[in-house]
Design a protein around this motif. Structure first.
Motif, mmCIF file in Angstrom:
data_model
loop_
_atom_site.group_PDB
_atom_site.id
_atom_site.type_symbol
_atom_site.label_atom_id
_atom_site.label_comp_id
_atom_site.label_asym_id
_atom_site.label_seq_id
_atom_site.Cartn_x
_atom_site.Cartn_y
_atom_site.Cartn_z
ATOM 1 N N LYS A 56 13.924 1.896 -9.343
ATOM 2 C CA LYS A 56 13.119 0.771 -9.809
ATOM 3 C C LYS A 56 11.881 1.280 -10.553
ATOM 4 C CE LYS A 56 15.380 -2.828 -8.262
ATOM 5 N NZ LYS A 56 15.906 -3.850 -9.184
ATOM 6 N N PRO A 57 11.400 0.548 -11.565
ATOM 7 C CA PRO A 57 10.214 0.994 -12.321
ATOM 8 C C PRO A 57 9.006 1.179 -11.414
ATOM 9 C CG PRO A 57 11.302 -0.831 -13.424
ATOM 10 C CD PRO A 57 11.944 -0.714 -12.082
ATOM 11 N N ARG A 58 8.181 2.155 -11.757
ATOM 12 C CA ARG A 58 7.013 2.450 -10.917
ATOM 13 C C ARG A 58 6.046 1.276 -10.850
ATOM 14 N NH1 ARG A 58 4.192 7.505 -13.535
ATOM 15 N NH2 ARG A 58 6.370 8.100 -13.851
ATOM 16 N N ALA A 59 5.947 0.472 -11.924
ATOM 17 C CA ALA A 59 5.060 -0.692 -11.900
ATOM 18 C C ALA A 59 5.529 -1.698 -10.854
ATOM 19 C CB ALA A 59 5.016 -1.341 -13.283
ATOM 20 N N PHE A 60 6.836 -1.870 -10.732
ATOM 21 C CA PHE A 60 7.391 -2.782 -9.732
ATOM 22 C C PHE A 60 7.107 -2.264 -8.325
ATOM 23 C CE2 PHE A 60 11.037 -4.033 -7.034
ATOM 24 C CZ PHE A 60 10.878 -5.407 -7.090
ATOM 25 N N LYS A 61 7.268 -0.964 -8.127
ATOM 26 C CA LYS A 61 6.998 -0.376 -6.813
ATOM 27 C C LYS A 61 5.530 -0.521 -6.435
ATOM 28 C CE LYS A 61 10.696 2.982 -7.500
ATOM 29 N NZ LYS A 61 11.032 4.332 -7.968
ATOM 30 N N ARG A 62 4.667 -0.402 -7.435
ATOM 31 C CA ARG A 62 3.235 -0.542 -7.162
ATOM 32 C C ARG A 62 2.912 -1.968 -6.715
ATOM 33 N NH1 ARG A 62 1.767 1.352 -11.573
ATOM 34 N NH2 ARG A 62 1.322 3.507 -10.939
ATOM 35 N N LYS A 63 3.527 -2.944 -7.364
ATOM 36 C CA LYS A 63 3.289 -4.344 -6.973
ATOM 37 C C LYS A 63 3.795 -4.618 -5.564
ATOM 38 C CE LYS A 63 3.537 -6.189 -11.697
ATOM 39 N NZ LYS A 63 4.323 -7.044 -12.632
ATOM 40 N N ILE A 64 4.964 -4.067 -5.231
ATOM 41 C CA ILE A 64 5.513 -4.257 -3.888
ATOM 42 C C ILE A 64 4.603 -3.640 -2.838
ATOM 43 C CG2 ILE A 64 7.412 -3.616 -2.355
ATOM 44 C CD1 ILE A 64 8.147 -5.849 -4.229
ATOM 45 N N PHE A 65 4.067 -2.469 -3.129
ATOM 46 C CA PHE A 65 3.238 -1.769 -2.142
ATOM 47 C C PHE A 65 1.888 -2.452 -1.949
ATOM 48 C CE2 PHE A 65 0.636 1.858 -0.600
ATOM 49 C CZ PHE A 65 1.418 2.210 0.491
ATOM 50 N N VAL A 66 1.435 -3.179 -2.947
ATOM 51 C CA VAL A 66 0.159 -3.891 -2.831
ATOM 52 C C VAL A 66 0.220 -4.924 -1.707
ATOM 53 C CG1 VAL A 66 -1.329 -5.583 -3.985
ATOM 54 C CG2 VAL A 66 -0.661 -3.494 -5.169
ATOM 55 N N VAL A 67 1.393 -5.525 -1.494
ATOM 56 C CA VAL A 67 1.522 -6.584 -0.481
ATOM 57 C C VAL A 67 1.169 -6.074 0.918
ATOM 58 C CG1 VAL A 67 3.108 -8.214 0.608
ATOM 59 C CG2 VAL A 67 3.205 -7.839 -1.866
ATOM 60 N N PRO A 68 1.806 -4.998 1.436
ATOM 61 C CA PRO A 68 1.404 -4.518 2.771
ATOM 62 C C PRO A 68 -0.014 -3.972 2.807
ATOM 63 C CG PRO A 68 2.956 -2.999 1.761
ATOM 64 C CD PRO A 68 2.950 -4.224 0.918
ATOM 65 N N VAL A 69 -0.500 -3.435 1.689
ATOM 66 C CA VAL A 69 -1.879 -2.957 1.662
ATOM 67 C C VAL A 69 -2.845 -4.124 1.897
ATOM 68 C CG1 VAL A 69 -3.701 -2.027 0.187
ATOM 69 C CG2 VAL A 69 -1.449 -0.937 0.224
ATOM 70 N N LEU A 70 -2.640 -5.221 1.178
ATOM 71 C CA LEU A 70 -3.509 -6.389 1.337
ATOM 72 C C LEU A 70 -3.354 -7.010 2.720
ATOM 73 C CD1 LEU A 70 -3.108 -8.103 -2.147
ATOM 74 C CD2 LEU A 70 -5.005 -6.695 -1.329
ATOM 75 N N MET A 71 -2.126 -7.040 3.229
ATOM 76 C CA MET A 71 -1.889 -7.622 4.546
ATOM 77 C C MET A 71 -2.619 -6.825 5.629
ATOM 78 S SD MET A 71 1.708 -8.230 6.562
ATOM 79 C CE MET A 71 1.881 -6.468 6.908
ATOM 80 N N ASN A 72 -2.495 -5.512 5.575
ATOM 81 C CA ASN A 72 -3.157 -4.681 6.585
ATOM 82 C C ASN A 72 -4.669 -4.693 6.409
ATOM 83 O OD1 ASN A 72 -1.117 -3.015 8.360
ATOM 84 N ND2 ASN A 72 -0.212 -3.097 6.317
ATOM 85 N N ALA A 73 -5.148 -4.794 5.165
ATOM 86 C CA ALA A 73 -6.588 -4.926 4.941
ATOM 87 C C ALA A 73 -7.098 -6.227 5.542
ATOM 88 C CB ALA A 73 -6.888 -4.866 3.445
ATOM 89 N N ALA A 74 -6.295 -7.307 5.433
ATOM 90 C CA ALA A 74 -6.683 -8.584 6.027
ATOM 91 C C ALA A 74 -6.743 -8.493 7.549
ATOM 92 C CB ALA A 74 -5.702 -9.675 5.588
#
Length: 353
Positions: A56-74
């Motif tokens: 998968k494109p790296r931009a797509f992987k970056r967007k997917i990884f942002v979700v758990p980062v934001l969730m755990n930051a919350a």
């Protein structure tokens, strides 16, 4: 890899040595590639591993990884607010228990039950809420950032970054510890546990799963991601110890008699196809020996026609085709079921599907 390999060797040393065989492995298993031996030596023998290349494109992987980062930051922010809000209350409870009276001190002998019960209930609910938060919610960001047993997502992304082609390593959860022998045939020449195991592997490695999902979202009730192994695999690729293509859909499991083996699902599918072709050719030869080879081609035409009709070749269509084929053969004085059984040795239904 050194840390994990050391732990793996220590575990292996304490276990009973495996009695390995030197003969050919039962299908669809084969010996794993030697180039992958450094990472295989770090694996837990109680687990099944699936390695593949995520394209998968790296931009797509970056967007997917942002979700758990934001969730755990919350979650961290929620805990910080909760500590800031509730810490003075717990401090007052502790000091009150030590004999320093404050607003949380309860003089039970001077209070009515109508005052005691609500206060005790409120405190019990507060304790329960904070206990649940600490036990079930707080471990998420801790494992996300500081997990040690199998690595953690933050360490993985810091080491690997985001790439267009990444090695993904999945590790089976607890179900694999009780799956039994899924390699060797039983006394009757079959292995139902192996059939169930391979079906599970097919579901986890289907083109839809590997083609439409990036590695991070492949965690489910059966499989977890092994962050440490993914970092090890990337290190091997970066150091030219193995080509990236060497990790293209490798399925590994440990069996006491054989050691580490690789499940070749592609080879299994080809073996099924070859077996089907051998059955068809054997049936054609049987008809040819009776001087009825033309029936063979008419049989093929019936099956192809019915299977190409709208709605698919379901049970109803198969039953309809079976009637036509049997009538066709009976007109020539041949019992289709009996001839198929004698020439192929399997259920005649396989000649209609």
């Amino acid at each position: 890899m050194a840390r994990q390999r050391k732990a793996a060797k220590a575990a292996s040393a304490s276990a009973k040595p495996a009695q390995r065989r030197d003969g050919a492995l039962p299908a669809p298993y084969k010996r794993p590639p030697e180039v992958l031996r450094p990472i295989i030596d770090t694996f837990d023998e109680k687990c099944v591993y699936i390695m593949h290349v995520d394209s998968k494109p790296r931009a797509f992987k970056r967007k997917i990884f942002v979700v758990p980062v934001l969730m755990n930051a919350a979650i961290v922010a929620l805990f910080a607010w909760r500590v800031w809000y509730i810490a003075p209350y717990y401090l007052n409870l502790v000091t009150s228990a030590m004999g320093y009276w404050n607003e949380t001190t309860m003089f039970v002998e001077e209070m009515a039950w109508a005052e005691i019960v609500p206060e005790v209930g409120r405190r019990a609910l507060t304790f329960m809420l904070d206990t649940l938060l600490c036990v079930f919610l707080w471990p998420w960001p801790v494992e996300f950032c500081f997990g040690q047993k199998h690595g953690n997502p933050v360490a993985w992304r810091r080491a690997v970054g985001f790439r267009d082609r990444e090695v993904v390593v999945r590790r089976s959860r607890k179900w694999s510890a009780a799956m039994g022998d899924v390699v060797n045939d039983g006394e009757d020449g079959t292995n139902s546990a192996r059939s169930y195991f391979l079906a599970r592997l097919h579901a986890a490695t289907s083109p839809m799963v590997l083609g439409e999902k990036t590695g991070y979202v492949l965690m489910d009730g059966d499989w977890d991601l092994d962050w440490g192994a993914m970092m090890d695999a990337t290190t091997m690729v970066d150091r030219k110890m193995a080509a990236l293509e060497a990790f293209t859909l490798v399925i590994l499991l440990y069996q006491d008699e054989w050691g580490w083996v690789c499940a070749d699902l592609k080879g299994e599918a080809e073996a099924r196809k070859d077996g089907r072709q051998r059955q068809v050719l054997a049936f054609r030869d049987a008809l040819a020996s009776l001087g009825k080879e033309d029936l063979f081609y008419r049989w093929i035409e019936v099956v192809q026609y019915e299977s190409s009709q709208p709605g698919g070749f379901g049970p109803d269509k198969q039953e309809q085709a079976a009637r036509q084929i049997r009538e066709l053969f009976l007109k020539e004085g041949i019992d289709f079921d009996q001839l198929w059984q004698e020439s192929v040795g399997t259920d005649s239904a396989l000649g209609i599907q």
